[in-house]
Design a protein around this motif. Sequence first.
Motif, short mmCIF file in Angstrom:
data_model
loop_
_atom_site.label_atom_id
_atom_site.label_comp_id
_atom_site.label_asym_id
_atom_site.label_seq_id
_atom_site.Cartn_x
_atom_site.Cartn_y
_atom_site.Cartn_z
N MET A 1 77.94 47.92 28.39
CA MET A 1 78.94 47.07 29.01
C MET A 1 78.50 46.77 30.44
N LYS A 6 83.68 45.23 32.99
CA LYS A 6 84.48 46.41 33.34
C LYS A 6 85.54 46.08 34.39
N ASN A 13 88.87 40.96 29.54
CA ASN A 13 88.08 42.20 29.46
C ASN A 13 88.85 43.34 28.83
N MET A 18 91.69 50.16 24.13
CA MET A 18 90.67 50.55 25.12
C MET A 18 91.15 51.71 25.97
N LEU A 19 90.23 52.54 26.40
CA LEU A 19 90.54 53.64 27.31
C LEU A 19 90.39 53.12 28.74
N GLU A 35 95.16 58.03 33.04
CA GLU A 35 94.23 57.61 31.99
C GLU A 35 94.97 57.49 30.67
N HIS A 66 90.23 50.82 36.31
CA HIS A 66 88.91 51.05 35.72
C HIS A 66 89.02 50.94 34.20
N ILE A 67 88.02 50.29 33.58
CA ILE A 67 87.89 50.29 32.13
C ILE A 67 86.85 51.36 31.79
N LEU A 68 87.27 52.37 31.03
CA LEU A 68 86.37 53.51 30.76
C LEU A 68 85.49 53.27 29.53
N GLU A 69 86.06 52.70 28.46
CA GLU A 69 85.28 52.43 27.25
C GLU A 69 86.06 51.53 26.32
N ASP A 70 85.38 51.02 25.30
CA ASP A 70 86.04 50.15 24.30
C ASP A 70 86.92 50.96 23.40
#
Length: 70
Positions: A1, A6, A13, A18-19, A35, A66-70
Amino acid sequence: MNEQSKDGRIRKNIKQGMLVEIVQKQDQRTGELTEGGVARILTKSASHPHGIKVMLESGEVGRVKHILED
């Protein structure tokens, strides 16, 4: 990514499940992050300078920092 995808200020996005890390309204002064997984995207516009507002699966609402992961 890549770095652009992000960016929590751009609605496209962010997807359900998503996490992410959000800052809740009461935590804006301290910057404390929460989170969780995205349950719903609440911001209707394509972008927002302070982050897209989402509801986490836990029911907490805040803006994506913040986007941590999909």
